[in-house]
Design an enzyme around this catalytic site. Structure first.
Site, PDB file in Angstrom:
ATOM      1  N   TYR A  47       0.851  -1.199   0.000  1.00  0.00           N
ATOM      2  CA  TYR A  47       0.000   0.000   0.000  1.00  0.00           C
ATOM      3  C   TYR A  47       0.877   1.236   0.000  1.00  0.00           C
ATOM      4  O   TYR A  47       1.829   1.325   0.780  1.00  0.00           O
ATOM      5  CB  TYR A  47      -0.910   0.024   1.239  1.00  0.00           C
ATOM      6  CG  TYR A  47      -2.354  -0.148   0.862  1.00  0.00           C
ATOM      7  CD1 TYR A  47      -2.956   0.779   0.005  1.00  0.00           C
ATOM      8  CD2 TYR A  47      -3.101  -1.219   1.309  1.00  0.00           C
ATOM      9  CE1 TYR A  47      -4.275   0.623  -0.385  1.00  0.00           C
ATOM     10  CE2 TYR A  47      -4.424  -1.375   0.927  1.00  0.00           C
ATOM     11  CZ  TYR A  47      -5.006  -0.451   0.078  1.00  0.00           C
ATOM     12  OH  TYR A  47      -6.297  -0.601  -0.313  1.00  0.00           O
ATOM     13  N   GLU A  49      -0.503   4.794  -0.584  1.00  0.00           N
ATOM     14  CA  GLU A  49      -1.313   5.985  -0.861  1.00  0.00           C
ATOM     15  C   GLU A  49      -0.462   7.232  -0.658  1.00  0.00           C
ATOM     16  O   GLU A  49       0.263   7.359   0.328  1.00  0.00           O
ATOM     17  CB  GLU A  49      -2.546   6.020   0.045  1.00  0.00           C
ATOM     18  CG  GLU A  49      -3.583   4.994  -0.391  1.00  0.00           C
ATOM     19  CD  GLU A  49      -4.825   4.991   0.475  1.00  0.00           C
ATOM     20  OE1 GLU A  49      -4.845   5.667   1.518  1.00  0.00           O
ATOM     21  OE2 GLU A  49      -5.772   4.284   0.107  1.00  0.00           O
ATOM     22  N   ASP A 193      -6.133  13.597 -25.346  1.00  0.00           N
ATOM     23  CA  ASP A 193      -6.066  12.199 -24.915  1.00  0.00           C
ATOM     24  C   ASP A 193      -5.358  11.457 -26.052  1.00  0.00           C
ATOM     25  O   ASP A 193      -5.964  11.117 -27.069  1.00  0.00           O
ATOM     26  CB  ASP A 193      -7.489  11.679 -24.695  1.00  0.00           C
ATOM     27  CG  ASP A 193      -7.520  10.220 -24.296  1.00  0.00           C
ATOM     28  OD1 ASP A 193      -6.485   9.535 -24.443  1.00  0.00           O
ATOM     29  OD2 ASP A 193      -8.584   9.750 -23.855  1.00  0.00           O
ATOM     30  N   THR A 219      -3.297   6.185 -22.224  1.00  0.00           N
ATOM     31  CA  THR A 219      -3.131   4.854 -21.660  1.00  0.00           C
ATOM     32  C   THR A 219      -1.664   4.492 -21.876  1.00  0.00           C
ATOM     33  O   THR A 219      -0.944   5.178 -22.609  1.00  0.00           O
ATOM     34  CB  THR A 219      -4.016   3.812 -22.367  1.00  0.00           C
ATOM     35  OG1 THR A 219      -3.757   3.890 -23.774  1.00  0.00           O
ATOM     36  CG2 THR A 219      -5.489   4.055 -22.102  1.00  0.00           C
ATOM     37  N   LYS A 222      -1.196   0.791 -25.307  1.00  0.00           N
ATOM     38  CA  LYS A 222      -1.503   0.712 -26.748  1.00  0.00           C
ATOM     39  C   LYS A 222      -0.187   0.840 -27.499  1.00  0.00           C
ATOM     40  O   LYS A 222       0.653  -0.062 -27.444  1.00  0.00           O
ATOM     41  CB  LYS A 222      -2.533   1.774 -27.126  1.00  0.00           C
ATOM     42  CG  LYS A 222      -3.886   1.569 -26.426  1.00  0.00           C
ATOM     43  CD  LYS A 222      -4.924   2.558 -26.883  1.00  0.00           C
ATOM     44  CE  LYS A 222      -6.279   2.294 -26.268  1.00  0.00           C
ATOM     45  NZ  LYS A 222      -6.552   3.040 -25.047  1.00  0.00           N
ATOM     46  N   ARG A 228      -1.286  -2.395 -18.813  1.00  0.00           N
ATOM     47  CA  ARG A 228      -2.530  -1.637 -18.854  1.00  0.00           C
ATOM     48  C   ARG A 228      -2.465  -0.550 -17.791  1.00  0.00           C
ATOM     49  O   ARG A 228      -2.132  -0.827 -16.630  1.00  0.00           O
ATOM     50  CB  ARG A 228      -3.731  -2.534 -18.558  1.00  0.00           C
ATOM     51  CG  ARG A 228      -3.872  -3.728 -19.453  1.00  0.00           C
ATOM     52  CD  ARG A 228      -5.225  -4.346 -19.332  1.00  0.00           C
ATOM     53  NE  ARG A 228      -6.187  -3.483 -19.970  1.00  0.00           N
ATOM     54  CZ  ARG A 228      -6.378  -3.446 -21.290  1.00  0.00           C
ATOM     55  NH1 ARG A 228      -5.688  -4.215 -22.092  1.00  0.00           N
ATOM     56  NH2 ARG A 228      -7.264  -2.624 -21.808  1.00  0.00           N
TER      57      ARG A 228
HETATM   58  N1  DSN Z   1     -10.950   0.388 -25.634  1.00  0.00           N
HETATM   59  C1  DSN Z   1     -10.162   1.428 -26.195  1.00  0.00           C
HETATM   60  C2  DSN Z   1     -10.024   1.256 -27.649  1.00  0.00           C
HETATM   61  O1  DSN Z   1     -10.211   0.161 -28.085  1.00  0.00           O
HETATM   62  O2  DSN Z   1      -9.742   2.206 -28.357  1.00  0.00           O
HETATM   63  C3  DSN Z   1     -10.788   2.649 -25.836  1.00  0.00           C
HETATM   64  O3  DSN Z   1     -11.314   2.561 -24.558  1.00  0.00           O
END
Ligand code: DSN
Length: 426
Positions: A47, A49, A193, A219, A222, A228
């Site tokens: 933990y 925080e 984003d 994110t 990707k 993730r």
């Molecule tokens: N799930 C992501 C995508 O596939 O682009 C977006 O949340």
């Protein structure tokens, strides 16, 4: 304690599924082995925080170093002044950002979900459209490109507090400077984003939002090819114009506002094992190897788009600048749903996707979204894109023939054996 064979059997089955299939979901990728290793560690037990040096728990001296490394590395990747690496996901990053800078009911302007936008950019079914008031711009019907005139007009009439750019199914670069210009006119913040194109932005292969957008979220799994998770970044810190003060009565810096919006605003304990994996992935982003990889992603996407066009598939906007393409299947008389489900049977994985001005529901759709980050990680090159498009076409042109589908499934398995995935995992 007995080993949980039920779950480990399923984990092995999923690995085999990933190994034997062609992964074309634009938002997926395969992390390096060391990124996965970092996630499966004792850091999951801790933990922590708070933030490095300012925690609410003891025993944080080691995880402090881990988190600080993640912060330092991602700041170096994007040459920016501020990073928060704690968001559990891209949606959490956007939720925290909005909590930090908006009041309930404030207006936000984003790209329409049905035109390639994202749920967290103001959709009425998401927190961003429930807590705030979402307005939308779209893409032009004839070109498939962002309708900047529409964005400017909506910005001037609705005067949102926040303009969101970035998309989930848009294959072209974005004019961030133009968006900032209208935002300045109406005194709005701009959030990019960059979840989808982040890997290209990291290496200067697409325009950078950092000089034009107040905030950048992403994110990490990707095109950044990490675990993730999510991040919030700012090129330059600045005093918050909302007038939020600290206990001494001084205006809080925006970095402080955002940190507080993540924790305690929207999250509790950070996932230290994931933050360690983020740090590993961010280290990989700094290498020449990653430059070679992401350059190949762009080449592969362009080769794939060309191969689809040759077979008379309609790509929205006619091609791609990044890692994905959106294909309108109406001229082939196939729905996105049917295409996704049938290709799945042949172990070619992608997702159905609404196309701009779609006449079908989001559960059916007229299109598919195809992305190449994952297959590029497996080592595929331009001529393999040709082969994949030929396999997709074979299935779609004979969509109800189970023998054709089974034949393609076998071809897929043989093709992918030349591109081993995690060969050291037994
Ligand atoms: N799930 C992501 C995508 O596939 O682009 C977006 O949340």
């Amino acid at each position: 304690m007995q080993r949980d064979t039920a779950i480990f059997k399923l984990i092995n089955e999923e690995l085999e599924r990933q190994r034997n299939g062609i992964e074309l979901i634009a938002s997926e990728n395969f992390t390096s082995l060391q990124v996965m290793e970092a996630m499966g560690t004792s850091l999951t037990n801790k933990y922590a925080e708070g933030y490095p040096g300012k925690r609410y728990y003891g025993g944080c001296e080691i995880v402090d170093e881990v988190e600080q490394l993640a912060i330092n590395r991602i700041k170096e990747v994007f040459n920016c002044e501020y990073a928060n690496v704690q968001p559990h996901s891209g949606a959490q990053a956007n939720a925290a950002l909005m909590l930090g800078i908006l009041q309930t009911g404030d207006k936000i302007l984003g790209l329409d979900l049905s035109m390639g936008g994202h749920l967290t950019h103001g959709s009425p079914v998401n927190f961003s459209g429930k807590n705030y008031h979402g307005f939308f711009y779209g893409v032009k019907k004839d070109t498939g490109l962002i309708d900047y005139e529409m964005l400017e007009e909506k910005a001037r009439t609705e005067k949102p507090k926040l303009i969101v750019c970035g998309a989930s199914a848009y294959s072209r670069d974005i004019d961030y400077a133009r968006i900032r210009k209208v935002a300045d006119e109406i005194n709005a913040f701009v959030l990019c984003d960059m979840a989808h194109p982040a890997g290209f932005i990291a290496k200067g292969l697409l325009s950078s939002p950092f000089d034009h957008c107040h905030f950048v979220t992403s994110t990490t799994h990707k095109t950044l090819r990490g675990p993730r998770g999510g991040i919030i970044l700012m090129k330059k810190d600045f005093e918050n114009p909302m007038g939020l003060k600290d206990m001494k009565g001084n205006l809080r810096m925006m970095s402080n506002v955002l940190d507080m919006a993540v924790f305690p605003g929207t999250q509790g304990g950070p996932l230290m094992h994931v933050i360690a994996a983020k740090a590993v992935a961010f280290g990989e982003l700094l290498t020449e190897e990653f430059t070679t990889y992401i350059t190949q992603v762009q080449k592969n996407a362009q080769a794939m788009a060309k191969a689809f066009v040759v077979r008379n598939y309609q790509i929205i906007s006619g091609g791609t600048d990044n890692h994905l393409m959106l294909i309108d299947l109406r001229n082939k008389n196939i729905t996105g749903k049917k295409a996704q489900e049938t290709l799945d049977k042949a172990h070619i994985t992608l997702n159905k996707n609404a196309v701009p001005y779609d006449d079908k529901s989001p559960f059916v759709t007229s299109g598919i979204r195809v992305g190449v980050p994952a297959i590029t990680t497996r080592g595929m090159k331009e001529d393999d894109m040709e082969k994949i498009v030929a396999l997709i076409d074979k299935v779609l042109m004979d969509i109800d023939n189970e023998a054709t589908i089974a034949g393609v499934k076998d071809e897929v398995k043989i093709l992918m054996q030349d591109f081993p995935l995690y060969p050291d995992f037994k």
